[in-house]
Write an enzyme that holds these catalytic residues in place. Structure first.
Site, mmCIF file in Angstrom:
data_model
loop_
_atom_site.group_PDB
_atom_site.id
_atom_site.type_symbol
_atom_site.label_atom_id
_atom_site.label_comp_id
_atom_site.label_asym_id
_atom_site.label_seq_id
_atom_site.Cartn_x
_atom_site.Cartn_y
_atom_site.Cartn_z
ATOM 1 C CB CYS A 1 -0.941 -0.006 1.203
ATOM 2 S SG CYS A 1 -2.380 1.072 1.016
ATOM 3 C CB SER B 1 -5.443 9.824 -3.889
ATOM 4 O OG SER B 1 -5.486 8.580 -4.529
#
Length: 578
Positions: free
Chosen positions: A140, A489
């Protein structure tokens, strides 16, 4: 194997220390270390194991997030790989968090902080337990650079394993992923879809384990780390649940034993040229703006001087070639299906855009690793040829100007235009901006300013996927700009600029912007300008007072106290000399 320049940092060594056990031998050898050996018998050590290199397997397994829910299985494969190669693998865990779950909430402030916590924890375990090498497995956004930061700090032989990409979900015959859900929220608020459609996308977007499926931050950083030479070839382009990823994990265990035996250290691999290779591949793939933050931080841990301006320098000669989400059409699995990252790197090497002489964790150079790589199959449309790029130069644009004297980062694909001029709509938190967007109060020509979200001011530099997704979902992607001292993001797209430095909390110019101010952004000239006179800015600066810190104890307060600026990687282990 090509000749290797030995690391400048030598291991602590006493007389008679075996070369393959430079860290474990002082911990375990001799009559006085009998208590240490006694502690290890119950966890599976035999007497013969005390003669082997001890390799830590740093697992970021957790059921907190689908990105990491399968990594326990990969870690066990790496242990097998170490053991098969003659070492002794020892598995241990560190934390991870989920951006996708915490996005848009107070919890997201812990996201970037977790990068530092994870790096610290891996360093702590490996150094405390006298491990000779490490395999670190991440899946991640933050645990991946964290793994490399820890490996670079310790400079003990190490290999990174990427947990792998998720397979796309399917909704009404279309590929969907987590960004599809964020954008569906914007469509829902604009009345373009109903509750049932929103829930339909929500229920199908995440079909199983793996990292977010476009060229978002996880896949960007996996590709960067492979180009850096710190993971095995094609590690970045494998499905999370696949035989290839299991074999990658096993092979990484064997590879680290080879690195130990040949005394090849991380800083022999992570050189200035290697970081330039990483930036080149990120650029060609159209990767996330977070790569700027993380690569600068990783380089700092490796004692390599990389700055945000290196992205400008390299971007001038490297084109964007990948038609991947969020700006493009394809999910990461489409790249996996045509051969992954290796044919792309071979293209770049043959064009003189990669340094082929960089050492890698295979014990061979980049050029040697790529020597027999075949080109992509004819007819594929995921990776463009060099002479027909999506964008002729880099998409990661570093801007300066009176709004960002310390720099800012934009992702300009070209689809959103190269210039923007509008009127400031100022918000002192992500939540306040999100409320206005969802209520339809943001109009064409607005520049949404979200401040007090920087490394110190947030603290934690939250990602603005909620606001950018809502803007795109409302159909305003080409009509509204968003600027912030926070981050984005990897799934964000549109005319967005983040990492504005100095941040508002420390009195940067962003703190002085008022509603109605004119702001212009020029991605070609790499300038963002607040059209307010120096006299008026000086007056505003004199009247400005720093807000009280939002946290005064705990990990967020500690982070805010230590963290550097975004342009310096937002690191907490810089110059700590007292």
């Amino acid at each position: 194997m090509a000749p290797v320049k030995k690391s400048a940092k030598s291991a602590p060594k006493k007389s008679g220390t075996p070369a393959h056990r430079q860290f474990s031998s002082p911990m375990l050898d001799g009559p006085d270390r009998a208590p240490s050996r006694a502690m290890l018998h119950p966890v599976g050590f035999s007497n013969d194991d005390f003669k082997k290199s001890i390799v830590g397997i740093a697992s970021t397994w957790s059921m907190v997030t689908p990105c990491n829910m399968h990594i326990d299985k990969l870690a066990k494969e790496s242990v097998k790989g170490v053991d098969a190669a003659g070492g002794k693998g020892v598995e241990f865990n560190t934390i991870t968090i989920s951006d996708g779950i915490s996005m848009g909430t107070e919890g997201m402030k812990y996201s970037l902080v977790s990068r530092e916590v994870i790096a610290d924890s891996i360093e702590t375990v490996v150094a405390c337990e006298g491990m000779d090498g490490v395999v670190a497995i991440g899946g991640c956004d933050k645990n991946m650079p964290a793994c490399i930061m820890a490996i670079a700090r310790m400079n003990r032989p190490g290999v990174f394993v990427y947990g792998g990409t998720i397979k796309p979900g399917c909704h009404k015959g279309e590929d969907v992923d987590i960004v599809s859900v964020f954008e569906a929220v914007g469509k829902h608020s604009a009345g373009k879809i109903d509750d049932a459609e929103l829930e339909g996308i929500t229920g199908t977007a995440i079909p199983g384990p793996g990292s977010c499926g476009g060229m978002y931050t996880a896949n960007t950083m996996a590709s960067a780390i492979e180009a850096l030479g710190m993971s095995l070839p094609n590690s970045s382009a494998q499905a999370a649940v696949s035989d290839e990823k299991m074999m990658d994990s096993f092979d990484a265990g064997a590879a680290v034993v080879n690195l130990i035996n040949n005394n090849i250290r991380p800083r022999d691999i992570m050189t200035k040229k290697a970081f330039e290779n990483a930036i080149t591949v990120v650029t060609a793939l159209g990767g996330s703006t977070n790569a700027v933050l993380h690569l600068v931080a990783m380089a700092s841990a490796a004692k390599v001087k990389i700055t945000i301006d290196d992205f400008t320098r390299i971007g001038k000669r490297v084109p964007v070639l990948a038609d991947l989400k969020p700006s493009g059409a394809n999910v990461m699995m489409k790249l996996v299906e045509i051969g992954g990252t290796l044919p792309l790197m071979k293209m770049l090497l043959d064009a003189g855009l990669l340094h082929g002489d960089c050492m890698t964790v295979t014990g061979k150079t980049m050029a040697q690793n790529l020597a027999k790589v075949k080109p992509y199959p004819k007819g594929q449309t995921v990776i463009r040829p060099l002479n027909k790029p999506i964008k002729k130069d880099g998409h990661l644009v570093i801007l300066y100007g009176n709004l960002a004297p310390g720099g800012a980062v934009a992702k300009i694909s070209g689809k959103e235009g190269l210039t923007f001029e509008g009127v400031a709509r100022v918000f002192d938190s992500e939540e306040k901006a999100m409320q206005s967007i969802l209520k339809g109060k943001i109009r064409k020509g607005d520049v949404v300013v979200i401040r007090m979200e920087g490394p110190k001011g947030g603290p934690g530099m939250r990602e603005m996927l909620g606001p950018t997704g809502a803007i795109m979902g409302a159909g305003l992607g080409k009509d509204v700009a968003l600027i912030t001292d926070g981050r984005f993001s990897g799934g964000s797209h549109g005319f967005v600029i983040g990492h504005i430095t100095p941040e508002a909390y420390v009195g940067g110019p962003l703190a002085l912007v008022e509603n109605g101010d004119k702001i212009s952004i020029d991605a070609e000239k790499r300038v963002m300008t607040l059209h307010v006179s120096d006299k008026d800015l000086a007056r505003r600066k004199k009247a400005w007072k720093q807000p009280k810190p939002r946290y005064t104890h705990g990990v967020l307060a500690k982070y805010a106290k230590l963290v550097s600026s975004a342009s310096e990687g937002a690191i907490t282990d810089g110059d700590l000399q007292l």
